[in-house]
Design a protein around this motif. Structure first.
Motif, PDB file in Angstrom:
ATOM      1  N   ARG A 143      66.002  58.586 -54.730  1.00  0.00           N
ATOM      2  CA  ARG A 143      66.107  60.003 -55.070  1.00  0.00           C
ATOM      3  C   ARG A 143      67.501  60.324 -55.620  1.00  0.00           C
ATOM      4  N   GLU A 144      68.513  59.690 -55.026  1.00  0.00           N
ATOM      5  CA  GLU A 144      69.877  59.883 -55.528  1.00  0.00           C
ATOM      6  C   GLU A 144      69.995  59.365 -56.964  1.00  0.00           C
ATOM      7  N   ASP A 147      68.344  61.888 -59.274  1.00  0.00           N
ATOM      8  CA  ASP A 147      69.201  63.073 -59.368  1.00  0.00           C
ATOM      9  C   ASP A 147      70.400  62.798 -60.276  1.00  0.00           C
ATOM     10  N   GLU A 150      69.363  62.882 -63.878  1.00  0.00           N
ATOM     11  CA  GLU A 150      69.196  64.256 -64.357  1.00  0.00           C
ATOM     12  C   GLU A 150      70.552  64.904 -64.618  1.00  0.00           C
ATOM     13  N   GLU A 151      71.502  64.633 -63.746  1.00  0.00           N
ATOM     14  CA  GLU A 151      72.834  65.209 -63.909  1.00  0.00           C
ATOM     15  C   GLU A 151      73.520  64.689 -65.167  1.00  0.00           C
ATOM     16  N   THR A 156      64.588  61.947 -66.752  1.00  0.00           N
ATOM     17  CA  THR A 156      63.920  61.425 -65.553  1.00  0.00           C
ATOM     18  C   THR A 156      62.436  61.170 -65.791  1.00  0.00           C
TER      19      THR A 156
END
Length: 309
Positions: A143-144, A147, A150-151, A156
């Motif tokens: 999940r990290e 994320d 996406e950042e 994604t």
């Protein structure tokens, strides 16, 4: 199915309650014909032209530009072509072509994401193509990773196509998107088969451009080169592929050639041998010499007789 028309037929076939049975039967017949076809039909002329350019590309920079064009033409923002496994004998001058920026590449390396990246892990063991959404996101580390993607705005959502080469090397291509789920789904629905075909061509081109094989003119035996030369000059290549004399076991000969040159087909081997000029040093066989005209034969015999006397 290799034909993009499947995307058009899916809804029509799936909604049979609104169409007469004769129409549905016709649609299913069309789908079956396409399903059985080996031909790759591209949805647009631009994609077909890009695929043709990729198939003859012999430069990694150009290959990267063509893949980026294929990605953006299909509604995606990024692509990545990377070596998943080195294989038994291949060495690569480069291990990745990508449109990702340096910030994300540094981040990927700093965080050792190659051990977490579910796309990479699935590409290592999975078959053919898959969507990023098919992958598990249950792990906190995974999940990290998503994320972080996406950042860094590298997308994604996407698809990956992976292929194992004859020498055991495994190479994959991804196309990723930062668009909404709805827009991504539409793009993948209409472009997935095109992108899979482009990815396969790009992987073949990458292996050709990036492999360090230390080949020289003596890589293939004279027997193997003679077989390829006969195939190149034959008016019936299909028949030449089945001949046995004077080359011994034809199948084993082809396997040996493909293994040595790290190619999938004998015709790719033929192209490699021809491009490198390996046929130039083949010795003449009696069958290679054109029979002289009758007068010259008689003249030659007379000269020999005169010399003998």
């Amino acid at each position: 199915m290799s034909h993009w028309v499947r995307a058009v037929l899916e809804e029509a076939i799936g909604n049979d309650a609104q169409r007469p049975s004769q129409v549905m039967e016709g649609l299913k017949r069309i789908s079956h014909i396409i399903e059985e076809s080996d031909a790759i039909q591209f949805r647009t002329d631009d994609m077909e032209e890009l695929a043709n350019s990729i198939s003859v590309c012999d430069n990694l920079t150009e290959l990267s530009q063509l893949l980026w064009q294929a990605a953006t033409n299909s509604g995606f923002q990024h692509f990545s072509l990377f070596v998943v496994e080195q294989g038994r004998s291949a060495n690569f001058s480069s291990r990745m072509c990508t449109s990702y920026g340096q910030n994300w590449l540094r981040r990927h390396e700093e965080k050792s994401y190659q051990f977490v990246d579910p796309v990479f892990l699935e590409a290592k063991s999975g078959n053919d193509s898959f969507l990023f959404s098919d992958l598990s996101t249950s792990s906190p580390l995974v999940r990290e990773f998503w994320d972080d993607r996406e950042e860094h705005n590298v997308g994604t959502k996407g698809m990956c196509y992976a292929s194992t080469r004859p020498n055991g090397a495994r190479i994959a291509v991804t196309f990723s998107s930062s668009d909404s789920e709805e827009k991504f789904s539409e793009n993948i629905r209409f472009n997935r088969s095109d992108l899979e075909a482009v990815a396969q061509l790009a992987i073949e081109g990458f292996q050709h451009c990036a492999s360090l094989t230390n080949l020289d003119d003596n890589t293939l035996s004279a027997q193997e080169l003679r077989f390829l030369h006969t195939l190149a000059t034959s008016s019936h290549p299909a028949s030449a592929l089945t001949m046995s004399s004077p080359y011994g076991g034809n199948n084993s000969l082809q396997v040996s050639i493909r293994r040595k040159l790290n190619v999938e087909t004998i015709f790719q081997a033929l192209a490699t041998a021809s491009a490198n000029g390996w046929f130039d040093n083949l010795p003449f066989y009696s069958d290679d010499v054109v029979t002289p005209f009758p007068k010259l034969v008689g003249w030659e015999a007379a000269e020999m007789a005169e010399t003998d006397t």
